[in-house]
Write a protein that holds these residues in place. Sequence first.
Motif, PDB file in Angstrom:
ATOM      1  N   PHE A 483      -4.913   6.330   6.709  1.00  0.00           N
ATOM      2  CA  PHE A 483      -5.563   6.658   5.444  1.00  0.00           C
ATOM      3  C   PHE A 483      -7.053   6.975   5.577  1.00  0.00           C
ATOM      4  CE2 PHE A 483      -2.122   3.611   4.535  1.00  0.00           C
ATOM      5  CZ  PHE A 483      -1.307   4.431   3.771  1.00  0.00           C
ATOM      6  N   GLY A 484      -7.609   6.829   6.779  1.00  0.00           N
ATOM      7  CA  GLY A 484      -9.024   7.083   6.958  1.00  0.00           C
ATOM      8  C   GLY A 484      -9.853   5.830   6.767  1.00  0.00           C
ATOM      9  N   PRO A 485     -11.078   5.795   7.310  1.00  0.00           N
ATOM     10  CA  PRO A 485     -11.911   4.587   7.212  1.00  0.00           C
ATOM     11  C   PRO A 485     -12.252   4.194   5.777  1.00  0.00           C
ATOM     12  CG  PRO A 485     -12.756   6.099   8.885  1.00  0.00           C
ATOM     13  CD  PRO A 485     -11.708   6.847   8.144  1.00  0.00           C
ATOM     14  N   ARG A 486     -12.337   5.174   4.854  1.00  0.00           N
ATOM     15  CA  ARG A 486     -12.751   4.832   3.481  1.00  0.00           C
ATOM     16  C   ARG A 486     -11.654   4.083   2.729  1.00  0.00           C
ATOM     17  NH1 ARG A 486     -15.974  10.197   1.166  1.00  0.00           N
ATOM     18  NH2 ARG A 486     -17.660  10.178   2.723  1.00  0.00           N
ATOM     19  N   ASP A 487     -10.422   4.552   2.838  1.00  0.00           N
ATOM     20  CA  ASP A 487      -9.326   3.937   2.086  1.00  0.00           C
ATOM     21  C   ASP A 487      -8.641   2.815   2.852  1.00  0.00           C
ATOM     22  OD1 ASP A 487      -9.795   5.649   0.021  1.00  0.00           O
ATOM     23  OD2 ASP A 487      -8.264   7.106   0.623  1.00  0.00           O
ATOM     24  N   ALA A 488      -9.024   2.551   4.107  1.00  0.00           N
ATOM     25  CA  ALA A 488      -8.318   1.543   4.905  1.00  0.00           C
ATOM     26  C   ALA A 488      -8.457   0.155   4.296  1.00  0.00           C
ATOM     27  CB  ALA A 488      -8.841   1.549   6.343  1.00  0.00           C
ATOM     28  N   ILE A 489      -9.677  -0.202   3.847  1.00  0.00           N
ATOM     29  CA  ILE A 489      -9.885  -1.542   3.296  1.00  0.00           C
ATOM     30  C   ILE A 489      -9.133  -1.708   1.982  1.00  0.00           C
ATOM     31  CG2 ILE A 489     -11.995  -0.927   2.057  1.00  0.00           C
ATOM     32  CD1 ILE A 489     -11.321  -4.180   4.005  1.00  0.00           C
ATOM     33  N   ALA A 490      -9.038  -0.623   1.174  1.00  0.00           N
ATOM     34  CA  ALA A 490      -8.294  -0.696  -0.080  1.00  0.00           C
ATOM     35  C   ALA A 490      -6.807  -0.913   0.181  1.00  0.00           C
ATOM     36  CB  ALA A 490      -8.508   0.583  -0.888  1.00  0.00           C
ATOM     37  N   TRP A 491      -6.266  -0.193   1.152  1.00  0.00           N
ATOM     38  CA  TRP A 491      -4.855  -0.376   1.488  1.00  0.00           C
ATOM     39  C   TRP A 491      -4.618  -1.748   2.115  1.00  0.00           C
ATOM     40  CZ3 TRP A 491      -0.621   1.895  -0.036  1.00  0.00           C
ATOM     41  CH2 TRP A 491      -0.689   3.192  -0.556  1.00  0.00           C
ATOM     42  N   ALA A 492      -5.590  -2.259   2.871  1.00  0.00           N
ATOM     43  CA  ALA A 492      -5.442  -3.587   3.465  1.00  0.00           C
ATOM     44  C   ALA A 492      -5.323  -4.648   2.373  1.00  0.00           C
ATOM     45  CB  ALA A 492      -6.621  -3.889   4.384  1.00  0.00           C
ATOM     46  N   TYR A 493      -6.212  -4.593   1.357  1.00  0.00           N
ATOM     47  CA  TYR A 493      -6.137  -5.547   0.248  1.00  0.00           C
ATOM     48  C   TYR A 493      -4.844  -5.370  -0.541  1.00  0.00           C
ATOM     49  CZ  TYR A 493     -10.710  -7.820   0.395  1.00  0.00           C
ATOM     50  OH  TYR A 493     -11.767  -8.609   0.749  1.00  0.00           O
ATOM     51  N   THR A 494      -4.452  -4.118  -0.786  1.00  0.00           N
ATOM     52  CA  THR A 494      -3.243  -3.858  -1.579  1.00  0.00           C
ATOM     53  C   THR A 494      -2.002  -4.399  -0.878  1.00  0.00           C
ATOM     54  OG1 THR A 494      -4.266  -1.865  -2.495  1.00  0.00           O
ATOM     55  CG2 THR A 494      -1.867  -2.066  -2.664  1.00  0.00           C
ATOM     56  N   LEU A 495      -1.850  -4.078   0.417  1.00  0.00           N
ATOM     57  CA  LEU A 495      -0.686  -4.549   1.154  1.00  0.00           C
ATOM     58  C   LEU A 495      -0.688  -6.068   1.286  1.00  0.00           C
ATOM     59  CD1 LEU A 495      -0.466  -1.879   3.997  1.00  0.00           C
ATOM     60  CD2 LEU A 495       0.941  -2.051   1.953  1.00  0.00           C
ATOM     61  N   PHE A 496      -1.868  -6.659   1.503  1.00  0.00           N
ATOM     62  CA  PHE A 496      -1.943  -8.111   1.649  1.00  0.00           C
ATOM     63  C   PHE A 496      -1.513  -8.815   0.367  1.00  0.00           C
ATOM     64  CE2 PHE A 496      -4.332 -12.109   1.361  1.00  0.00           C
ATOM     65  CZ  PHE A 496      -3.855 -12.735   2.494  1.00  0.00           C
ATOM     66  N   GLU A 497      -1.957  -8.331  -0.777  1.00  0.00           N
ATOM     67  CA  GLU A 497      -1.566  -8.961  -2.039  1.00  0.00           C
ATOM     68  C   GLU A 497      -0.077  -8.808  -2.292  1.00  0.00           C
ATOM     69  OE1 GLU A 497      -3.304 -10.808  -4.014  1.00  0.00           O
ATOM     70  OE2 GLU A 497      -5.160 -10.625  -2.870  1.00  0.00           O
ATOM     71  N   ASN A 498       0.511  -7.681  -1.900  1.00  0.00           N
ATOM     72  CA  ASN A 498       1.938  -7.459  -2.112  1.00  0.00           C
ATOM     73  C   ASN A 498       2.782  -8.363  -1.221  1.00  0.00           C
ATOM     74  OD1 ASN A 498       2.867  -4.948  -3.937  1.00  0.00           O
ATOM     75  ND2 ASN A 498       0.822  -4.539  -3.123  1.00  0.00           N
ATOM     76  N   ILE A 499       2.456  -8.430   0.082  1.00  0.00           N
ATOM     77  CA  ILE A 499       3.277  -9.248   0.990  1.00  0.00           C
ATOM     78  C   ILE A 499       3.066 -10.739   0.728  1.00  0.00           C
ATOM     79  CG2 ILE A 499       3.277  -7.461   2.761  1.00  0.00           C
ATOM     80  CD1 ILE A 499       1.184  -8.974   4.279  1.00  0.00           C
TER      81      ILE A 499
END
Length: 712
Positions: A483-499
């Motif tokens: 997803f690129g360096p900008r969206d990586a942290i957003a996807w990390a938080y999103t996936l972490f909250e889901n799992i």
Amino acid sequence: MDSSQSRCCSFSSVSRTHPRPSGVTMDGFSISGSKSTQKHTLSQKRKTLPFHFSMGSHLSPWPTHASGQTILQKRKPCSSDDYQRRSGSWQQPLSTAKPRYLEQLENYLRKELLLLDLGTDNSQELRLQPYREIFEFFIEDFKTYKPLLSSIKNAYEVMLAHQREKIRALEPLKAKLVTVNEGCNEKILAMRAEERNELSMLKTEKMHLLKLIDKKNEEKISLQSEVTKLRKNLAEEYLHYLTERDARKILIADLNELRYQREDMTLAQSPEVWGEDPVMLTLALKMARQDLTRAQMELNTMKANFGDVVPRRDFEMQEKTNKDLQEQLDGLKADYEEVRKEHELLLQLHMNTLKERDQFLSELHEIQRTSTPRPDWTKCEDVVAGGPERWQMLAEGKNSDQLVDILLEEIGEGLLREKDFFPGLGFGESIPAFLRFEGPVQNKKPTKKDVVSLLKDVWKERLAGDKKEKFPDFFFSFLERRFGPRDAIAWAYTLFENIKLFRSNEVMSQFYAVLMGKRKESVYINQKELLAYLLKEMTNADSQNEGLITMEQFSTILKNTFPLKKGEHIQELMEIGGWHPNSSNADLLNYRSLFMEDEEGHSEPFVQKLWEQYMDEKDEYLQELKQELGMELRDEVTVYKMRVALMNIDPSLDKQTLRAYLSQAFQLLPSELPEEGNEKEHSIATGLKTAMEQLQAADIKRMGPREQEPAN
């Protein structure tokens, strides 16, 4: 003129103005003088070296000083003609280009190395030859330093020749060492074979002796019963003989009486009696009456004295009876004592049971007073998205605790979708590296299907890589690449909250456990490899490639793949696969359907049952280990105790697997663990609770049965 060439060629003039010291040969060794003089001369030269390599010397200080040099083609670098032609023009503007002479030497070295055949045994010798030639160029061109460089070269050549001689001398020793090693290995194998044979013979002899002992014990029991029977017969015969003895005495007395009577009758009938003197007869009668009176008195005395005395036979019979009764009394006393003790224990147990009953009764009353009624889960049908049908599908086969988790996931999913941003957790040390961020983080709001698909992509790339990078770091690197360096942290938080929310989803829960370090990734990898192996074995058994195998083939594959599983566990897997007790072994099974997954990552019951059995077997294995150690969780366990306990409960453990388990339990590298028998085993310790948690997180399983079966 090239500045580097002018500097190189100016060495000849330096050599003319600075002649070589006397007493030094071309090889650089002193011809005369002591070792101290040599050391003094070398130290003086070493002190003067920085001066010759200064900016004012004739050597090129590349890369800080270089110029646009040109070197004559097909000529040796630093030739005298080149120096005469270009003298006086060596000072050029500073540049960052390499000297041409250095470039030519590097190109020459590169070409020579490419032309070498490095596949032969003497490849290192061949590789050294171009470097020798380059060094020869230096020696030839730098006339001033030629003696010193030649001595250095000769010293290295002498050392290389010396090392070659030593290698040649060690070659026979190496061959001899290999021969001795092979001989020792053969001896060890022979000794092990002899030990196995001897062990087998000893076990056979042991079984024979045990059978012999059992036979002797049976003979002993038989002889004891026969002795008892003979004792009983002896007692009966004794009584019989006593009776016969008394009867014989009576008969003898009767016979004596009859004989006396016959003699009296004979005397009475004898004519001589009638001819005796009456006076004598009267006197004899008087004496007989006196004897009769005396005998009567003695008889009365005997009756008075021994009237209550029993016969010896009756006395012995009574004595034997008394002895038997005494033995019975002693046995009854012992039984009474045991019964009394058991009664006391039962009374104490009864009192404890009464106390527990009262306690449980009070707790029951308290629970009845404070507890709420059992929830009516049908009320959730109208609340959960999808209506009653979806709720029935979610609640099928679930207990109340699992239904609460499902309901929380449904509620959390709705709240999670309403969030547009997550608050950043900061940069604290306790925060995982992939979540370290300040400020709001966007919620990407993916569906469950998208999350599961993304997690599977992470696993695919992880399995295809070298696994050198830690899993959390690899996870964030994957998000950056995807997803690129900008969206990586957003996807990390999103996936972490889901799992973290969807614990009932297998893919998400296992990924969360690995990501947070609660479980080793090898557990997930080995489980996937096991499923792939099972599918491969079933595919091999499917000769027609129709996706069908018989129940008998299914049972055989399961037993061969899991030789240590209990029979009931194999039967559970077969029943989940479609086998029933009344069905035939020739029934067909669609084995491919056992390994399918839906879009949200939910696997079939067969795969779920395999995972449940794996976790149960691991818990049972660790419980056996804890019982073998005989320690509390708060106690500390050493490497030695852990090693002994593991070998006792699992004798089939090989050394590599044992060291891996110990390394995981004590969080040490395998190279840091002490060898078996080393005293350090008793000094390295950790808490038993910590060791058990570390083993629970790893892929630990039984490698063989608890006890080895005796060899036939």
